[in-house]
Design a protein around this motif. Structure first.
Motif, mmCIF file in Angstrom:
data_model
loop_
_atom_site.group_PDB
_atom_site.id
_atom_site.type_symbol
_atom_site.label_atom_id
_atom_site.label_comp_id
_atom_site.label_asym_id
_atom_site.label_seq_id
_atom_site.Cartn_x
_atom_site.Cartn_y
_atom_site.Cartn_z
ATOM 1 N N MET A 102 -3.790 -4.360 14.611
ATOM 2 C CA MET A 102 -4.793 -3.597 13.879
ATOM 3 C C MET A 102 -4.196 -3.158 12.543
ATOM 4 O O MET A 102 -3.075 -2.676 12.485
ATOM 5 C CB MET A 102 -5.209 -2.382 14.710
ATOM 6 N N ALA A 103 -4.939 -3.342 11.476
ATOM 7 C CA ALA A 103 -4.466 -3.021 10.135
ATOM 8 C C ALA A 103 -4.137 -1.537 9.999
ATOM 9 O O ALA A 103 -4.694 -0.693 10.687
ATOM 10 C CB ALA A 103 -5.520 -3.410 9.110
ATOM 11 N N TYR A 104 -3.243 -1.250 9.066
ATOM 12 C CA TYR A 104 -2.901 0.136 8.767
ATOM 13 C C TYR A 104 -3.991 0.751 7.907
ATOM 14 O O TYR A 104 -4.691 0.052 7.171
ATOM 15 C CB TYR A 104 -1.552 0.197 8.047
ATOM 16 N N VAL A 105 -4.145 2.074 8.014
ATOM 17 C CA VAL A 105 -5.106 2.818 7.209
ATOM 18 C C VAL A 105 -4.406 4.032 6.607
ATOM 19 O O VAL A 105 -3.393 4.499 7.122
ATOM 20 C CB VAL A 105 -6.331 3.291 8.037
ATOM 21 N N ILE A 106 -4.974 4.527 5.514
ATOM 22 C CA ILE A 106 -4.412 5.696 4.835
ATOM 23 C C ILE A 106 -5.366 6.867 5.044
ATOM 24 O O ILE A 106 -6.549 6.784 4.719
ATOM 25 C CB ILE A 106 -4.204 5.408 3.343
ATOM 26 N N SER A 107 -4.835 7.962 5.574
ATOM 27 C CA SER A 107 -5.657 9.134 5.890
ATOM 28 C C SER A 107 -5.853 10.028 4.667
ATOM 29 O O SER A 107 -5.296 9.781 3.593
ATOM 30 C CB SER A 107 -5.009 9.945 7.010
ATOM 31 N N ASP A 108 -6.611 11.101 4.852
ATOM 32 C CA ASP A 108 -6.851 12.068 3.792
ATOM 33 C C ASP A 108 -5.592 12.847 3.409
ATOM 34 O O ASP A 108 -5.606 13.597 2.431
ATOM 35 C CB ASP A 108 -7.954 13.052 4.202
ATOM 36 N N ASP A 109 -4.509 12.672 4.156
ATOM 37 C CA ASP A 109 -3.244 13.331 3.822
ATOM 38 C C ASP A 109 -2.554 12.654 2.642
ATOM 39 O O ASP A 109 -1.549 13.147 2.141
ATOM 40 C CB ASP A 109 -2.305 13.339 5.024
ATOM 41 N N ILE A 157 -6.072 0.597 2.031
ATOM 42 C CA ILE A 157 -5.464 -0.669 2.433
ATOM 43 C C ILE A 157 -6.572 -1.646 2.800
ATOM 44 O O ILE A 157 -7.442 -1.328 3.615
ATOM 45 C CB ILE A 157 -4.522 -0.465 3.637
ATOM 46 N N ASN A 158 -6.540 -2.819 2.212
ATOM 47 C CA ASN A 158 -7.504 -3.865 2.517
ATOM 48 C C ASN A 158 -7.148 -4.449 3.887
ATOM 49 O O ASN A 158 -6.101 -5.079 4.036
ATOM 50 C CB ASN A 158 -7.447 -4.947 1.438
ATOM 51 N N PRO A 159 -7.992 -4.239 4.896
ATOM 52 C CA PRO A 159 -7.662 -4.692 6.250
ATOM 53 C C PRO A 159 -7.568 -6.211 6.377
ATOM 54 O O PRO A 159 -6.869 -6.723 7.250
ATOM 55 C CB PRO A 159 -8.791 -4.137 7.120
ATOM 56 N N ASP A 160 -8.240 -6.943 5.477
ATOM 57 C CA ASP A 160 -8.185 -8.400 5.524
ATOM 58 C C ASP A 160 -6.863 -8.942 4.987
ATOM 59 O O ASP A 160 -6.466 -10.054 5.317
ATOM 60 C CB ASP A 160 -9.349 -9.013 4.734
ATOM 61 N N MET A 161 -6.192 -8.155 4.153
ATOM 62 C CA MET A 161 -4.917 -8.576 3.586
ATOM 63 C C MET A 161 -3.719 -8.030 4.349
ATOM 64 O O MET A 161 -2.641 -8.606 4.315
ATOM 65 C CB MET A 161 -4.824 -8.143 2.122
ATOM 66 N N CYS A 162 -3.892 -6.895 5.032
ATOM 67 C CA CYS A 162 -2.796 -6.219 5.728
ATOM 68 C C CYS A 162 -2.213 -7.119 6.815
ATOM 69 O O CYS A 162 -2.938 -7.668 7.643
ATOM 70 C CB CYS A 162 -3.301 -4.922 6.346
ATOM 71 N N THR A 163 -0.872 -7.262 6.799
ATOM 72 C CA THR A 163 -0.185 -8.080 7.805
ATOM 73 C C THR A 163 0.416 -7.223 8.914
ATOM 74 O O THR A 163 1.142 -7.732 9.760
ATOM 75 C CB THR A 163 0.928 -8.930 7.159
ATOM 76 N N GLU A 164 0.125 -5.915 8.876
ATOM 77 C CA GLU A 164 0.585 -4.983 9.910
ATOM 78 C C GLU A 164 2.100 -4.897 10.003
ATOM 79 O O GLU A 164 2.654 -4.686 11.077
ATOM 80 C CB GLU A 164 -0.021 -5.344 11.267
ATOM 81 N N GLU A 202 3.371 10.976 5.437
ATOM 82 C CA GLU A 202 3.008 10.426 6.754
ATOM 83 C C GLU A 202 1.500 10.227 6.887
ATOM 84 O O GLU A 202 0.908 10.514 7.920
ATOM 85 C CB GLU A 202 3.559 11.305 7.878
ATOM 86 N N ALA A 203 0.895 9.721 5.805
ATOM 87 C CA ALA A 203 -0.551 9.534 5.760
ATOM 88 C C ALA A 203 -1.003 8.149 6.224
ATOM 89 O O ALA A 203 -2.190 7.882 6.283
ATOM 90 C CB ALA A 203 -1.060 9.786 4.344
ATOM 91 N N ILE A 204 -0.051 7.280 6.536
ATOM 92 C CA ILE A 204 -0.407 5.903 6.885
ATOM 93 C C ILE A 204 -0.111 5.642 8.352
ATOM 94 O O ILE A 204 0.971 5.934 8.850
ATOM 95 C CB ILE A 204 0.372 4.901 6.000
ATOM 96 N N HIS A 205 -1.125 5.100 9.035
ATOM 97 C CA HIS A 205 -0.973 4.796 10.460
ATOM 98 C C HIS A 205 -1.851 3.617 10.821
ATOM 99 O O HIS A 205 -2.754 3.246 10.069
ATOM 100 C CB HIS A 205 -1.318 6.012 11.322
ATOM 101 N N GLN A 206 -1.602 3.022 11.963
ATOM 102 C CA GLN A 206 -2.426 1.906 12.394
ATOM 103 C C GLN A 206 -3.808 2.411 12.749
ATOM 104 O O GLN A 206 -3.957 3.413 13.426
ATOM 105 C CB GLN A 206 -1.797 1.167 13.567
ATOM 106 N N GLY A 207 -4.820 1.685 12.267
ATOM 107 C CA GLY A 207 -6.196 2.103 12.476
ATOM 108 C C GLY A 207 -6.699 1.620 13.782
ATOM 109 O O GLY A 207 -7.633 1.949 14.346
#
Length: 55
Positions: A1-8, A32-39, A50-55
Protein backbone atom coordinates in the motif's frame (compact mmCIF):
# COMPACT_ATOMS: atom_id res chain seq x y z
CA UNK A 1 0.00 0.00 0.00
CA UNK A 2 1.38 3.40 -1.00
CA UNK A 3 2.63 5.85 1.60
CA UNK A 4 0.54 8.91 2.47
CA UNK A 5 1.36 12.23 4.12
CA UNK A 6 -0.83 13.28 7.05
CA UNK A 7 -1.86 16.74 8.24
CA UNK A 8 1.22 16.68 10.51
CA UNK A 9 3.29 17.60 7.42
CA UNK A 10 5.27 20.82 7.94
CA UNK A 11 6.24 21.11 4.22
CA UNK A 12 9.95 21.10 5.03
CA UNK A 13 10.92 19.38 1.76
CA UNK A 14 13.11 16.69 3.30
CA UNK A 15 11.13 13.85 1.73
CA UNK A 16 11.17 15.22 -1.84
CA UNK A 17 14.93 14.87 -2.24
CA UNK A 18 14.84 11.34 -0.83
CA UNK A 19 12.10 9.88 -3.06
CA UNK A 20 13.84 7.76 -5.74
CA UNK A 21 10.87 7.90 -8.15
CA UNK A 22 9.71 11.53 -7.71
CA UNK A 23 6.30 10.58 -6.34
CA UNK A 24 6.07 13.48 -3.86
CA UNK A 25 4.52 16.84 -4.81
CA UNK A 26 4.96 20.15 -3.02
CA UNK A 27 2.11 22.18 -1.56
CA UNK A 28 0.82 23.54 1.74
CA UNK A 29 0.85 19.88 2.68
CA UNK A 30 2.93 17.59 0.51
CA UNK A 31 1.32 14.63 -1.22
CA UNK A 32 2.44 11.28 -2.62
CA UNK A 33 1.17 9.99 -5.95
CA UNK A 34 0.00 6.44 -5.11
CA UNK A 35 0.50 5.30 -8.72
CA UNK A 36 4.18 6.26 -8.61
CA UNK A 37 4.98 5.23 -5.01
CA UNK A 38 7.11 2.07 -4.83
CA UNK A 39 6.53 1.69 -1.07
CA UNK A 40 10.25 1.87 -0.31
CA UNK A 41 9.66 3.87 2.91
CA UNK A 42 12.59 6.22 2.41
CA UNK A 43 10.36 9.27 2.79
CA UNK A 44 8.93 8.03 6.08
CA UNK A 45 12.43 7.32 7.40
CA UNK A 46 13.58 10.93 6.88
CA UNK A 47 10.39 12.81 7.85
CA UNK A 48 11.18 14.96 10.93
CA UNK A 49 7.50 15.29 11.89
CA UNK A 50 6.66 11.60 11.37
CA UNK A 51 3.86 12.65 9.02
CA UNK A 52 4.37 9.86 6.49
CA UNK A 53 2.93 6.38 6.88
CA UNK A 54 1.55 3.57 4.79
CA UNK A 55 -2.00 4.29 3.74
Amino acid sequence: MAYVISDDCIACGTCIDECPVGAISEGDKYSINPDMCTECGTCADVCPSEAIHQG
